[in-house]
Design a protein around this motif. Structure first.
Motif, PDB file in Angstrom:
ATOM      1  N   MET A   1     -57.810  26.431  23.795  1.00 33.38           N
ATOM      2  CA  MET A   1     -56.897  27.567  24.028  1.00 33.38           C
ATOM      3  C   MET A   1     -55.946  27.760  22.855  1.00 33.38           C
ATOM      4  SD  MET A   1     -54.958  28.223  27.577  1.00 33.38           S
ATOM      5  CE  MET A   1     -53.257  28.531  27.312  1.00 33.38           C
ATOM      6  N   THR A   2     -55.771  28.976  22.449  1.00 30.12           N
ATOM      7  CA  THR A   2     -54.873  29.247  21.311  1.00 30.12           C
ATOM      8  C   THR A   2     -53.421  29.007  21.704  1.00 30.12           C
ATOM      9  OG1 THR A   2     -54.881  31.540  21.994  1.00 30.12           O
ATOM     10  CG2 THR A   2     -56.350  30.952  20.190  1.00 30.12           C
ATOM     11  N   SER A   3     -52.619  28.733  20.689  1.00 32.01           N
ATOM     12  CA  SER A   3     -51.204  28.506  20.981  1.00 32.01           C
ATOM     13  C   SER A   3     -50.477  29.847  20.984  1.00 32.01           C
ATOM     14  CB  SER A   3     -50.601  27.585  19.924  1.00 32.01           C
ATOM     15  OG  SER A   3     -50.772  28.163  18.669  1.00 32.01           O
ATOM     16  N   PRO A   4     -49.408  29.933  21.768  1.00 26.72           N
ATOM     17  CA  PRO A   4     -48.703  31.217  21.866  1.00 26.72           C
ATOM     18  C   PRO A   4     -48.038  31.615  20.543  1.00 26.72           C
ATOM     19  CG  PRO A   4     -47.593  29.516  23.136  1.00 26.72           C
ATOM     20  CD  PRO A   4     -48.872  28.917  22.658  1.00 26.72           C
ATOM     21  N   ILE A   5     -47.977  32.927  20.303  1.00 29.95           N
ATOM     22  CA  ILE A   5     -47.308  33.426  19.092  1.00 29.95           C
ATOM     23  C   ILE A   5     -45.804  33.544  19.339  1.00 29.95           C
ATOM     24  CG2 ILE A   5     -47.669  35.867  19.685  1.00 29.95           C
ATOM     25  CD1 ILE A   5     -48.147  36.360  16.705  1.00 29.95           C
ATOM     26  N   LEU A   6     -45.459  33.800  20.588  1.00 29.29           N
ATOM     27  CA  LEU A   6     -44.045  33.963  20.929  1.00 29.29           C
ATOM     28  C   LEU A   6     -43.777  33.203  22.220  1.00 29.29           C
ATOM     29  CD1 LEU A   6     -41.687  35.801  19.734  1.00 29.29           C
ATOM     30  CD2 LEU A   6     -42.095  37.247  21.693  1.00 29.29           C
ATOM     31  N   GLN A   7     -42.826  32.280  22.145  1.00 27.09           N
ATOM     32  CA  GLN A   7     -42.470  31.541  23.353  1.00 27.09           C
ATOM     33  C   GLN A   7     -41.021  31.860  23.693  1.00 27.09           C
ATOM     34  OE1 GLN A   7     -43.858  27.863  21.398  1.00 27.09           O
ATOM     35  NE2 GLN A   7     -44.278  27.200  23.496  1.00 27.09           N
ATOM     36  N   VAL A   8     -40.817  32.378  24.871  1.00 30.99           N
ATOM     37  CA  VAL A   8     -39.466  32.693  25.314  1.00 30.99           C
ATOM     38  C   VAL A   8     -39.058  31.635  26.321  1.00 30.99           C
ATOM     39  CG1 VAL A   8     -38.003  34.419  26.407  1.00 30.99           C
ATOM     40  CG2 VAL A   8     -39.866  35.136  24.929  1.00 30.99           C
ATOM     41  N   GLU A   9     -37.936  30.980  26.055  1.00 32.87           N
ATOM     42  CA  GLU A   9     -37.523  29.884  26.924  1.00 32.87           C
ATOM     43  C   GLU A   9     -36.127  30.137  27.465  1.00 32.87           C
ATOM     44  OE1 GLU A   9     -37.771  26.374  24.579  1.00 32.87           O
ATOM     45  OE2 GLU A   9     -39.935  26.595  24.267  1.00 32.87           O
ATOM     46  N   ASP A  10     -36.032  30.364  28.749  1.00 33.87           N
ATOM     47  CA  ASP A  10     -34.752  30.457  29.445  1.00 33.87           C
ATOM     48  C   ASP A  10     -33.797  31.444  28.772  1.00 33.87           C
ATOM     49  OD1 ASP A  10     -33.148  29.804  31.557  1.00 33.87           O
ATOM     50  OD2 ASP A  10     -32.085  28.224  30.456  1.00 33.87           O
ATOM     51  N   LEU A  11     -34.316  32.592  28.374  1.00 31.98           N
ATOM     52  CA  LEU A  11     -33.501  33.576  27.664  1.00 31.98           C
ATOM     53  C   LEU A  11     -32.512  34.228  28.626  1.00 31.98           C
ATOM     54  CD1 LEU A  11     -33.310  34.800  24.801  1.00 31.98           C
ATOM     55  CD2 LEU A  11     -34.666  36.707  25.665  1.00 31.98           C
ATOM     56  N   LYS A  12     -31.252  34.314  28.146  1.00 32.80           N
ATOM     57  CA  LYS A  12     -30.212  34.905  28.995  1.00 32.80           C
ATOM     58  C   LYS A  12     -29.450  35.955  28.223  1.00 32.80           C
ATOM     59  CE  LYS A  12     -29.371  30.924  31.891  1.00 32.80           C
ATOM     60  NZ  LYS A  12     -28.797  29.590  31.806  1.00 32.80           N
ATOM     61  N   LYS A  13     -29.097  37.028  28.880  1.00 35.49           N
ATOM     62  CA  LYS A  13     -28.185  38.003  28.291  1.00 35.49           C
ATOM     63  C   LYS A  13     -27.208  38.436  29.367  1.00 35.49           C
ATOM     64  CE  LYS A  13     -26.129  40.834  25.693  1.00 35.49           C
ATOM     65  NZ  LYS A  13     -25.273  40.343  24.598  1.00 35.49           N
ATOM     66  N   TYR A  14     -25.947  38.018  29.189  1.00 37.19           N
ATOM     67  CA  TYR A  14     -24.894  38.407  30.138  1.00 37.19           C
ATOM     68  C   TYR A  14     -23.957  39.375  29.447  1.00 37.19           C
ATOM     69  CZ  TYR A  14     -26.154  34.182  32.829  1.00 37.19           C
ATOM     70  OH  TYR A  14     -26.811  33.221  33.537  1.00 37.19           O
ATOM     71  N   TYR A  15     -23.538  40.388  30.150  1.00 40.86           N
ATOM     72  CA  TYR A  15     -22.494  41.280  29.629  1.00 40.86           C
ATOM     73  C   TYR A  15     -21.209  40.974  30.367  1.00 40.86           C
ATOM     74  CZ  TYR A  15     -26.283  43.957  27.591  1.00 40.86           C
ATOM     75  OH  TYR A  15     -27.371  44.343  26.876  1.00 40.86           O
ATOM     76  N   PRO A  16     -20.163  40.589  29.631  1.00 43.87           N
ATOM     77  CA  PRO A  16     -18.909  40.272  30.324  1.00 43.87           C
ATOM     78  C   PRO A  16     -18.242  41.537  30.868  1.00 43.87           C
ATOM     79  CG  PRO A  16     -18.606  40.151  27.958  1.00 43.87           C
ATOM     80  CD  PRO A  16     -20.058  40.409  28.187  1.00 43.87           C
ATOM     81  N   ILE A  17     -17.626  41.400  32.025  1.00 41.67           N
ATOM     82  CA  ILE A  17     -16.782  42.471  32.549  1.00 41.67           C
ATOM     83  C   ILE A  17     -15.359  41.985  32.389  1.00 41.67           C
ATOM     84  CG2 ILE A  17     -16.168  43.820  34.582  1.00 41.67           C
ATOM     85  CD1 ILE A  17     -18.928  43.216  35.675  1.00 41.67           C
ATOM     86  N   ARG A  18     -14.559  42.734  31.661  1.00 46.81           N
ATOM     87  CA  ARG A  18     -13.191  42.284  31.425  1.00 46.81           C
ATOM     88  C   ARG A  18     -12.237  43.107  32.268  1.00 46.81           C
ATOM     89  NH1 ARG A  18     -13.238  38.761  27.262  1.00 46.81           N
ATOM     90  NH2 ARG A  18     -15.102  38.865  25.959  1.00 46.81           N
ATOM     91  N   GLY A  19     -11.178  42.468  32.682  1.00 48.11           N
ATOM     92  CA  GLY A  19     -10.209  43.185  33.480  1.00 48.11           C
ATOM     93  C   GLY A  19      -8.834  42.586  33.290  1.00 48.11           C
TER      94      GLY A  19
END
Lengths: 334, 380
Positions: free
Chosen positions: A1-19
């Motif tokens: 089996m070929t190895s992956p070209i792109l490995q995404v691991e536990d990617l997070k994107k949070y947008y803060p809400i400020r107040g």
């Protein structure tokens, strides 16, 4: 089996809400909340989910148009999520994007020639005449006539504009292309042309696609494997055939059953999901889908289910994030 | 200078501007007047344009010639001061008349008369004076009445309190006002555009703090600052320009900031960033050309404001230092109690200001109309 070209691991994107007076962080919009998947060279991964589930944010975070809050994106072993300066600049040439809206994705003040040539200028590739030759070749390849390269975006139809966008994405000869709903803004007849162009280009150039869409029929046509997103997380991944014949996660079942089938003799069980998508600011505890899930039990409210291999199908890449995946009956009988 | 290149949208707007006759002709008149005023030295000047003296040509506009050059001498016996071209012209005219008188009683030929009285040879010299043969600084005391003198054939708009030609001062005043306004617009719009663009593009803390600074700075009363400064320093055109610019760059930042905020979320900007274009490239090659509308539409009105404020400051006496020709100073003279009946002093600068400001306003209105995406809208 070929190895992956792109490995995404536990990617997070949070947008803060400020107040408050001192702009203190009060909460986060968890647009992408721990996403992991592997992308194999030459394949197309269809990323599906309803609007607001974070699939576009995921695409943009992969492109480093948004700074990831956490996790890793390994492109051939190099971490794209934390790359800086020259390293990031060089990595950008390897992964390019096709945008959703062909009306705003092209600068109205520049002719097609300048739009397509700019990536080459930025990366200082070749001499001026070589660049121009390349632009002409690219435009031809995507089905635009050579004489149109002096024209401005407003002189083109939506489909032609999207072709320009594809030519621009191809200019740097990337290995991976993130296509963020590339055909949703187009007429159905034009959609087919653009999709077929993308398939041809993939065969010819050995491209790898991440194809973001909410349109399951388009995804079914172009994808090799599919990832289903719900509220910032991937709930099910697998080969296209597995997902469409054996959707296991209750959310996937509902999605698949909502695809209209042109064959009136074929019967399917309709699964309607009730309620609305919860807010990503304050997602439900445990499995985010439990308030709408017909199979939910008490345990679903406790822990976030991990994306685990599902062994009842013969697809080794079939992963499902549901604690009851082994208990609930297979939805479709082959 | 990519953003100066004309794309089809710009061409369309310019065509639309040309079709709005009122604004287009106002623009042409202004440009022609301004270009003419750049050559004011050839229009209103004490120095002759060309002098033909003893078979030699002189161009005094470009070069200083002492009185000795033309055989003149002033009342104190100096001959190294600037030549008096009015005097030279009068002298030649007198000689000509005298020669004519002598010829009537002379028996022989003209050549014989010239031979016997060589001074008549100078009658063949000539002096070509500019259209307005007065410069804006030199007083003309040739009248019996003390200045200001009413308009006549010699001074078409009369003279001011110091005997200086009003028309010449209006012309030079126009040049100063326009140059000042244009320089101010270039400086403050450039600076304001750069700051506003950075605010909008960078956002975050830079935007927050610079915006608060701009709000505080904007509340400083401009006139008082100028008055205070002129009490410490002698006002000069350069100083006034700097002070004006310090208060004028704020206006455009608001618009550029919001335009940038809007444009930077568009996908073409994301696309440029995705292939690694630098922030500078994204801002100035991609975003700025799409944000030019407020810049272009506000510029004419900024010119109006600049001309008007400069005139107002001059009128109050806090503007350009005397004896700089200025419209405000003329109005001030005209409104002094003993000059109230000398209406040429107040009415001519007043007419000049009104005319100029109306033209610039017409241009501004038409530019705004040409840039308006709602082509059929009518504002009343």
């Amino acid at each position: 089996m070929t190895s992956p070209i792109l490995q995404v691991e536990d990617l997070k994107k949070y947008y803060p809400i400020r107040g408050g007076v001192i702009a203190r962080k009060v909460a986060d919009v968890k647009a992408v909340n721990g996403v992991s998947f592997d992308l194999y060279p030459g394949e197309t991964l269809g990323l599906v989910g309803e609007s607001g589930c974070g699939k576009s944010t995921l695409g943009r975070t992969l492109m480093r148009l948004e700074e990831p809050t956490g996790g890793r994106v390994l492109f051939e072993g190099k971490d794209l999520a934390h790359a800086k300066g020259k390293e990031l600049f060089d990595l950008r040439a390897e992964i390019q994007m096709i945008f959703q809206d062909p009306y705003s994705s092209l600068n109205p003040r520049l002719p097609v020639r300048d739009i397509v040539i700019e990536p080459l200028e930025v990366h200082k590739m070749g001499t001026a005449s070589e660049r121009l030759d390349k632009v002409v070749a690219l435009c031809r390849r995507v089905g635009l006539k050579e004489e149109v390269i002096g024209r401005y975006p407003h002189e083109f139809s939506g489909g032609q504009r999207q072709r320009v966008g594809i030519a621009r994405a191809l200019a740097l000869e990337p290995k991976v292309i993130v296509a963020d709903e590339p055909v949703s803004a187009l007429d159905v007849s034009v959609q087919a042309q653009v999709i077929n162009l993308m398939v041809e280009l993939q065969k010819e150039l050995g491209l790898t696609y991440i194809f973001i869409s909410h349109d399951l029929s388009v995804v079914e046509y172009i994808s090799d494997s599919i990832a289903i997103m719900y509220l910032g997380r991937i709930v099910e991944t697998g080969k296209k055939e597995t997902i469409f014949s054996n959707p296991t996660h209750p959310y996937t079942r509902a999605l698949i059953s909502s695809v209209p089938n042109p064959d009136p003799r074929k019967r399917r069980v309709q699964v309607a999901i009730e309620g609305e998508t919860p807010s990503p600011v304050n997602p439900p505890s445990g499995c985010a889908f439990h308030p709408r899930c017909p199979f939910a039990v008490e345990a679903c409210k406790k822990d976030v289910p991990a994306l685990e291999s599902f062994t009842q199908t013969d697809d080794p890449r079939h992963n499902v994030a549901c604690i009851r995946k082994d208990e609930i009956e297979p939805h479709f009988k082959n | 200078m990519n953003f100066l290149k004309l794309d089809p949208l710009m061409v369309k707007r310019l065509q639309r501007f040309r079709r709005i006759k009122r604004g287009y002709y106002s623009f042409l008149i202004l440009v022609i007047l301004f270009v003419i005023s750049l050559f004011s030295e050839f229009i209103a000047n004490d120095r002759a344009l060309i002098v033909n003296y003893e078979g030699k040509l002189y161009f005094p506009t470009f070069k200083f010639y002492p009185m000795a050059e033309f055989g003149q001498m002033d009342e104190y016996g100096f001959d190294d001061v600037e030549a008096d071209y009015h005097g030279l012209k009068t002298e030649i005219a007198t000689l000509k008349a005298e020669f004519k008188d002598r010829m009537e009683t002379w028996d022989g030929s003209a050549a014989e008369l010239l031979e016997s009285e060589p001074r008549f040879q100078r009658k063949d010299n000539w002096v070509l004076m500019p259209m307005i043969p007065f410069d804006p600084y030199e007083p003309d005391f040739s009248y019996d009445e003390p200045p200001p003198n009413a308009p006549d054939g010699r001074h078409w708009l009369g003279t001011d309190g110091q005997g200086r030609d009003v028309l010449a001062r209006l012309l030079y005043g126009f040049r100063i006002s326009m140059t000042f306004a244009l320089a101010l617009v270039v400086i403050s719009q450039t600076f304001g555009t750069i700051i506003g663009s950075f605010q909008g593009y960078a956002g975050g803390w830079f935007d927050l703090y610079s915006q608060r600074f701009i709000e505080i700075w904007g509340t400083l009363p401009f006139l008082y600052v100028v008055i205070i400064l002129t009490n410490f320093f002698t006002p000069s055109a350069k100083m006034l320009l700097i002070v004006f610019a310090l208060f004028n760059w704020l206006g455009i930042t608001y618009y550029m900031r919001t335009e940038m905020y809007r444009e930077k979320t568009k996908e073409y900007c994301l696309a440029a960033r995705s292939y690694g274009a630098s922030s500078m490239r994204v801002m100035f090659k991609h975003l700025l050309p799409n944000c030019l509308t407020p810049l272009v539409t506000f510029t004419p009105f900024l010119i109006v404001g600049a001309i008007f404020s400069l005139t107002a400051l001059d009128y109050l006496g806090y503007g350009l230092p005397p004896p700089t020709p200025s419209w405000g100073e003329l109005i001030d003279q005209g409104l002094q109690s003993d000059n109230r009946d000398k209406i040429w002093l107040s009415m001519s600068p007043f007419a000049a200001i009104s005319f100029t400001l109306i033209l610039v306003t017409f241009v501004g209105e038409s530019v705004r109309e040409a840039f308006d995406p709602k082509q059929y809208a009518r504002y009343k």
